[in-house]
Motif scaffolding. Structure first.
Motif, PDB file in Angstrom:
ATOM      1  N   UNK A 118      39.790  42.644  46.417  1.00  0.00           N
ATOM      2  CA  UNK A 118      40.185  41.337  45.755  1.00  0.00           C
ATOM      3  C   UNK A 118      41.486  42.210  44.626  1.00  0.00           C
ATOM      4  N   UNK A 119      40.661  44.019  43.670  1.00  0.00           N
ATOM      5  CA  UNK A 119      41.954  43.680  42.775  1.00  0.00           C
ATOM      6  C   UNK A 119      43.430  43.183  43.591  1.00  0.00           C
ATOM      7  N   UNK A 120      43.569  43.543  45.210  1.00  0.00           N
ATOM      8  CA  UNK A 120      44.807  43.701  45.378  1.00  0.00           C
ATOM      9  C   UNK A 120      45.140  42.252  45.943  1.00  0.00           C
ATOM     10  N   UNK A 121      44.818  41.690  45.749  1.00  0.00           N
ATOM     11  CA  UNK A 121      44.878  40.491  46.352  1.00  0.00           C
ATOM     12  C   UNK A 121      45.021  39.158  45.311  1.00  0.00           C
ATOM     13  N   UNK A 122      44.249  39.502  43.776  1.00  0.00           N
ATOM     14  CA  UNK A 122      44.861  39.374  42.660  1.00  0.00           C
ATOM     15  C   UNK A 122      46.705  39.841  42.058  1.00  0.00           C
TER      16      UNK A 122
END
Length: 101
Positions: A67-71
Protein backbone atom coordinates in the motif's frame (compact mmCIF):
# COMPACT_ATOMS: atom_id res chain seq x y z
CA UNK A 1 16.73 3.62 -44.04
CA UNK A 2 15.44 0.15 -44.86
CA UNK A 3 17.64 -1.31 -42.12
CA UNK A 4 15.97 0.90 -39.51
CA UNK A 5 12.49 0.07 -40.77
CA UNK A 6 13.31 -3.63 -40.79
CA UNK A 7 14.57 -3.34 -37.21
CA UNK A 8 11.39 -1.56 -36.09
CA UNK A 9 9.15 -4.09 -37.82
CA UNK A 10 11.10 -6.95 -36.24
CA UNK A 11 10.67 -5.44 -32.76
CA UNK A 12 7.11 -4.22 -33.16
CA UNK A 13 4.92 -5.06 -30.20
CA UNK A 14 2.05 -7.45 -30.79
CA UNK A 15 0.07 -6.00 -27.89
CA UNK A 16 -1.97 -2.84 -28.55
CA UNK A 17 -0.80 0.51 -27.25
CA UNK A 18 -2.93 2.28 -24.67
CA UNK A 19 -0.91 5.50 -24.80
CA UNK A 20 -3.78 7.62 -26.08
CA UNK A 21 -6.28 6.27 -23.54
CA UNK A 22 -3.77 6.69 -20.70
CA UNK A 23 -2.97 10.26 -21.76
CA UNK A 24 -6.68 11.11 -21.89
CA UNK A 25 -7.20 9.60 -18.42
CA UNK A 26 -4.26 11.59 -17.00
CA UNK A 27 -5.66 14.79 -18.50
CA UNK A 28 -9.16 14.14 -17.14
CA UNK A 29 -7.79 13.40 -13.66
CA UNK A 30 -5.02 16.00 -13.60
CA UNK A 31 -6.10 17.89 -10.47
CA UNK A 32 -6.39 14.99 -8.04
CA UNK A 33 -3.30 13.32 -9.52
CA UNK A 34 -1.32 16.48 -8.68
CA UNK A 35 -2.67 16.34 -5.11
CA UNK A 36 -1.77 12.67 -4.87
CA UNK A 37 1.77 13.33 -6.13
CA UNK A 38 2.12 16.16 -3.62
CA UNK A 39 1.14 13.82 -0.79
CA UNK A 40 3.56 11.18 -2.10
CA UNK A 41 6.41 13.72 -2.14
CA UNK A 42 5.56 14.87 1.38
CA UNK A 43 5.72 11.25 2.55
CA UNK A 44 9.08 10.76 0.83
CA UNK A 45 10.36 13.85 2.70
CA UNK A 46 8.96 12.41 5.94
CA UNK A 47 10.68 9.09 5.27
CA UNK A 48 13.99 10.82 4.53
CA UNK A 49 13.90 13.01 7.62
CA UNK A 50 12.95 10.06 9.87
CA UNK A 51 15.31 7.49 8.36
CA UNK A 52 12.47 5.26 7.21
CA UNK A 53 12.12 2.94 4.27
CA UNK A 54 8.79 1.74 2.88
CA UNK A 55 8.55 -1.04 5.44
CA UNK A 56 9.18 1.37 8.30
CA UNK A 57 6.52 3.77 7.06
CA UNK A 58 4.12 0.87 6.60
CA UNK A 59 4.67 -0.16 10.22
CA UNK A 60 4.02 3.37 11.50
CA UNK A 61 0.82 3.60 9.52
CA UNK A 62 -0.36 0.06 10.17
CA UNK A 63 -0.62 -0.76 6.47
CA UNK A 64 1.15 -3.10 4.07
CA UNK A 65 4.37 -2.14 2.27
CA UNK A 66 2.46 -2.73 -0.97
CA UNK A 67 0.00 0.00 0.00
CA UNK A 68 2.92 2.35 0.72
CA UNK A 69 4.26 1.61 -2.77
CA UNK A 70 0.85 2.45 -4.20
CA UNK A 71 0.73 5.73 -2.25
CA UNK A 72 4.24 6.67 -3.33
CA UNK A 73 3.30 6.09 -6.98
CA UNK A 74 1.27 9.31 -6.76
CA UNK A 75 -1.83 7.70 -8.24
CA UNK A 76 -4.04 7.13 -5.18
CA UNK A 77 -7.39 8.90 -5.18
CA UNK A 78 -7.43 9.63 -1.45
CA UNK A 79 -10.52 10.39 0.58
CA UNK A 80 -10.35 13.23 3.08
CA UNK A 81 -10.69 10.60 5.79
CA UNK A 82 -7.64 8.67 4.61
CA UNK A 83 -5.56 11.86 4.39
CA UNK A 84 -6.64 12.82 7.91
CA UNK A 85 -5.66 9.36 9.20
CA UNK A 86 -2.21 9.64 7.60
CA UNK A 87 -1.74 13.11 9.12
CA UNK A 88 -2.82 11.97 12.58
CA UNK A 89 -0.66 8.84 12.63
CA UNK A 90 2.44 10.69 11.44
CA UNK A 91 1.83 14.02 13.17
CA UNK A 92 2.34 15.98 9.95
CA UNK A 93 0.29 18.14 7.60
CA UNK A 94 -0.10 16.67 4.12
CA UNK A 95 -2.77 18.83 2.56
CA UNK A 96 -3.85 22.43 2.81
CA UNK A 97 -7.46 22.28 1.72
CA UNK A 98 -8.07 25.99 1.20
CA UNK A 99 -5.70 27.67 -1.21
CA UNK A 100 -6.16 30.82 -3.22
CA UNK A 101 -6.12 30.05 -6.92
Amino acid sequence: MNKAIDFLKKHESISPSYFEENAKWRKENKVWLEWSRSIALSLVDYMDSNGLNRNGLAERLGVSPQYISKILSGKVNFSFKSIAELEQKLGIKLLDVLELA
